[in-house]
Design an enzyme around this catalytic site. Structure first.
Site, PDB file in Angstrom:
ATOM      1  N   GLY A 277       0.381  -1.109   0.403  1.00 45.45           N
ATOM      2  CA  GLY A 277       0.194   0.652  -0.061  1.00 45.45           C
ATOM      3  C   GLY A 277       0.975   1.375  -0.044  1.00 45.45           C
ATOM      4  O   GLY A 277      -0.160   2.289   0.008  1.00 45.45           O
ATOM      5  N   GLU A 319       4.132  -6.810   0.740  1.00 48.54           N
ATOM      6  CA  GLU A 319       3.632  -6.665  -0.230  1.00 48.54           C
ATOM      7  C   GLU A 319       3.700  -5.626  -0.956  1.00 48.54           C
ATOM      8  O   GLU A 319       2.282  -5.274  -1.662  1.00 48.54           O
ATOM      9  CB  GLU A 319       2.420  -6.955  -0.292  1.00 48.54           C
ATOM     10  CG  GLU A 319       2.290  -8.585   0.653  1.00 48.54           C
ATOM     11  CD  GLU A 319       0.912  -8.699   0.975  1.00 48.54           C
ATOM     12  OE1 GLU A 319       0.154  -8.041   0.719  1.00 48.54           O
ATOM     13  OE2 GLU A 319       0.552  -9.872   1.571  1.00 48.54           O
ATOM     14  N   PRO A 320       4.706  -4.816  -1.855  1.00 52.39           N
ATOM     15  CA  PRO A 320       4.434  -3.948  -2.786  1.00 52.39           C
ATOM     16  C   PRO A 320       4.545  -4.243  -4.632  1.00 52.39           C
ATOM     17  O   PRO A 320       5.042  -5.315  -4.358  1.00 52.39           O
ATOM     18  CB  PRO A 320       6.169  -3.036  -2.327  1.00 52.39           C
ATOM     19  CG  PRO A 320       7.242  -4.400  -2.494  1.00 52.39           C
ATOM     20  CD  PRO A 320       5.792  -5.632  -1.698  1.00 52.39           C
ATOM     21  N   GLY A 321       3.125  -3.342  -5.036  1.00 53.20           N
ATOM     22  CA  GLY A 321       3.018  -3.609  -5.990  1.00 53.20           C
ATOM     23  C   GLY A 321       3.294  -2.733  -6.901  1.00 53.20           C
ATOM     24  O   GLY A 321       4.236  -2.391  -7.610  1.00 53.20           O
ATOM     25  N   ARG A 322       2.311  -1.179  -6.388  1.00 52.34           N
ATOM     26  CA  ARG A 322       1.899   0.308  -7.195  1.00 52.34           C
ATOM     27  C   ARG A 322       3.836   0.424  -6.942  1.00 52.34           C
ATOM     28  O   ARG A 322       4.070   1.389  -7.714  1.00 52.34           O
ATOM     29  CB  ARG A 322       1.411   0.690  -6.454  1.00 52.34           C
ATOM     30  CG  ARG A 322       1.422   2.242  -7.224  1.00 52.34           C
ATOM     31  CD  ARG A 322       0.571   2.859  -6.143  1.00 52.34           C
ATOM     32  NE  ARG A 322      -0.710   2.542  -5.645  1.00 52.34           N
ATOM     33  CZ  ARG A 322      -1.592   2.363  -5.668  1.00 52.34           C
ATOM     34  NH1 ARG A 322      -2.075   2.848  -7.061  1.00 52.34           N
ATOM     35  NH2 ARG A 322      -3.003   1.971  -5.525  1.00 52.34           N
ATOM     36  N   CYS A 390     -17.666   6.604 -24.745  1.00 52.69           N
ATOM     37  CA  CYS A 390     -19.247   7.864 -24.837  1.00 52.69           C
ATOM     38  C   CYS A 390     -19.163   7.523 -23.436  1.00 52.69           C
ATOM     39  O   CYS A 390     -20.771   7.461 -22.815  1.00 52.69           O
ATOM     40  CB  CYS A 390     -19.886   6.852 -25.657  1.00 52.69           C
ATOM     41  SG  CYS A 390     -19.537   6.986 -27.276  1.00 52.69           S
ATOM     42  N   GLU A 391     -18.357   8.363 -22.851  1.00 51.63           N
ATOM     43  CA  GLU A 391     -18.637   9.103 -21.071  1.00 51.63           C
ATOM     44  C   GLU A 391     -18.426  10.545 -20.626  1.00 51.63           C
ATOM     45  O   GLU A 391     -17.429  10.675 -21.280  1.00 51.63           O
ATOM     46  CB  GLU A 391     -18.035   7.594 -20.392  1.00 51.63           C
ATOM     47  CG  GLU A 391     -18.792   6.776 -20.536  1.00 51.63           C
ATOM     48  CD  GLU A 391     -20.006   6.289 -19.480  1.00 51.63           C
ATOM     49  OE1 GLU A 391     -20.009   7.133 -18.571  1.00 51.63           O
ATOM     50  OE2 GLU A 391     -20.354   5.071 -19.590  1.00 51.63           O
ATOM     51  N   TYR A 420      -2.619  -1.020 -12.110  1.00 50.23           N
ATOM     52  CA  TYR A 420      -3.756  -0.655 -11.826  1.00 50.23           C
ATOM     53  C   TYR A 420      -4.161   0.196 -13.364  1.00 50.23           C
ATOM     54  O   TYR A 420      -5.501   0.570 -12.708  1.00 50.23           O
ATOM     55  CB  TYR A 420      -4.006  -0.566 -11.237  1.00 50.23           C
ATOM     56  CG  TYR A 420      -3.904  -0.637  -9.662  1.00 50.23           C
ATOM     57  CD1 TYR A 420      -4.486  -2.083  -9.718  1.00 50.23           C
ATOM     58  CD2 TYR A 420      -2.761  -0.240  -8.710  1.00 50.23           C
ATOM     59  CE1 TYR A 420      -4.300  -2.622  -8.332  1.00 50.23           C
ATOM     60  CE2 TYR A 420      -2.202  -0.892  -7.699  1.00 50.23           C
ATOM     61  CZ  TYR A 420      -2.957  -2.411  -7.257  1.00 50.23           C
ATOM     62  OH  TYR A 420      -2.351  -3.215  -6.283  1.00 50.23           O
TER      63      TYR A 420
END
Length: 462
Positions: A277, A319-322, A390-391, A420
């Protein structure tokens, strides 16, 4: 000032929010090393390169949009986490971005791997990750996923509910295995992050609550299963966090649970997983901590709390990911429509959008952006970079400055999109998901290819 959501997509303010940090940069051609990967640079002719390769050449060969990943930077960040946490275990959080090439890099750099689905486990095994170096997460693992994990020898399974403890015990016993597990604990810590990526407050789907006694009961049930070996407890307090104060509170409460387990069961559990995180810099205003600083702080927190509780210090896991993959990639786009709204801003439409980066729409995420196919001496103009979907909420970069002479055909890049983005990409409007192009010592190569119309039609069996 908070923004509200609307079913048809958020209608964001016409002006910058009060107190917003954004101001025109002194140099639109500068590339802040905090938000760009290590080998990104702007040449004297104004063109941006990565690993010495011209982004225009990358766009010509691989098309746009494309995720461009700096392999050298990825490996360096992975090594820095492993070296900072010597004597602990570092599990890369595969949910941030996973591919067979990434798994091979992780193996070579000495990191373990977290997965949270059968698909992520399949990629890990296909790329040769040793099963004992894999941890399986998930709040609602299916029986098939648990069966497969046990049969393939996954090292740790993080159990998330009473039902899962019972089911996993039955599966392990049937296969004659004593499966190592951690119990995921919800510690009631408010992470300083977006509501939807805060995971340790009480009102959420993950883990067993410490405050209600559910976590202690989960430990009792895990210890009662002869086919399970309870190795420790696990917590994850959120994502994109810059302050270790939340980890300090979480560690204190987790060590308190470890002491309770010792007193009730006569067992000192040997492992403590504090999750991941930690945040990265998406803009120049972000100031993330370095792995060595994080490691020292977490180790001291746990050592101090264990000493106070009369416990031996358990083996730590993180648990590093980002924090590893996020800064290592940028998304390369071609500019299409440039639409000025006098007195407000200019809308810059690119050939991608929320199908390749949903984070702005989903989390109100902020990003940087730069003109990369050339430099410019033009005045800065306030822009909103939007996609082609189309948003009304199809926004890639909400507020930024680009040169006023920006024109269709220019290439722009959004940094810090390694995490992500591809992993949450979609086929909305039947868009084709972009490729991931890795740039390394041997040049550029595709590690995840661009989808084709044939791919879409192959799944649509009529």
């Amino acid at each position: 000032m908070s923004r509200s959501a609307h079913p048809a997509g958020p209608r964001h303010g016409d002006l910058l929010p009060e107190g917003h940090y954004l101001a025109p940069p002194s140099d639109l051609n500068a590339l802040d090393p905090k938000v760009w990967s290590a080998t990104v640079a702007r040449r004297e002719d104004g063109v941006v390169t990565v690993g010495g390769l011209d982004v225009r050449a990358l766009a010509a060969e691989y098309g746009t949009p494309a995720y461009v990943m700096d392999e050298q930077d990825f490996r360096a960040r992975a090594r820095s986490w492993r070296e900072a946490f010597e004597g602990a275990d570092v599990f890369y959080a595969g949910k941030a971005f996973l591919s067979k090439a990434v798994v091979r890099w992780l193996r070579e750099e000495g990191l373990n791997l977290d997965v949270c689905s059968a698909g992520e486990l399949a990629v890990a095994l296909a790329a040769g990750m040793e099963p004992e170096r894999i941890a399986l997460h998930g709040n609602n693992k299916t029986q098939a996923e648990l069966e497969h994990a046990v049969k393939t020898g996954v090292g740790h399974i993080v159990v998330d509910s009473y039902r899962e403890i019972e089911l996993l015990g039955e599966i392990a016993e049937r296969h004659g295995v004593r499966q190592q597990v951690l119990v995921r604990v919800t510690v009631g810590v408010e992470a300083h992050t977006h509501e939807f990526i805060a995971t340790a407050h009480e009102d959420q789907k993950f883990g067993l609550s410490l405050g209600s006694g559910a976590a202690a009961e989960g430990v009792r049930r895990a210890l009662a299963q002869r086919s399970l070996e309870l190795r420790g407890i696990h917590s994850h307090i959120g994502s994109q966090i810059f302050d270790t104060a939340g980890f300090e509170v979480a560690a204190r409460r987790l060590v308190g649970l470890l002491a309770q387990i010792r007193d009730e069961h006569g067992v000192e559990l040997p492992e403590l997983d504090l999750g991941g995180g930690l945040g990265i810099a998406y803009t120049s205003e972000d100031d993330p901590k370095q792995p060595a600083e994080i490691a020292a702080a977490l180790a001291e927190i746990v050592r101090r709390e264990c000493a106070a509780a009369g416990l031996g210090v358990p083996r730590l896991s993180v648990e590093p990911g980002r924090a590893i993959v996020g800064p290592t990639a940028f998304t390369l786009y071609e500019v299409g429509t440039v639409k000025p709204l006098p007195g407000l801003r200019t809308y810059v439409s690119v050939d991608g959008g929320m199908s390749d980066n949903i984070r702005t729409a989903l989390y109100d995420a902020e990003y940087s952006v730069a003109l990369v196919s050339r430099s410019s001496d033009a005045d800065p103009m306030l822009v909103r970079v939007v996609g082609k979907h189309c948003e009304s909420g199809d926004i890639v970069v909400r507020d930024a400055f680009l040169p006023a002479d920006l024109a269709p055909g220019d290439l722009i890049a959004v940094p810090a999109t390694g995490a992500y983005c591809r992993s949450m990409a979609s086929n909305y409007n039947h868009a084709l998901r972009p490729p991931v192009v890795a740039v390394g010592a041997d040049g550029a190569r595709v590690i995840v290819r661009r989808e084709t119309e044939e791919d879409l039609l192959r799944l649509d069996i009529g």
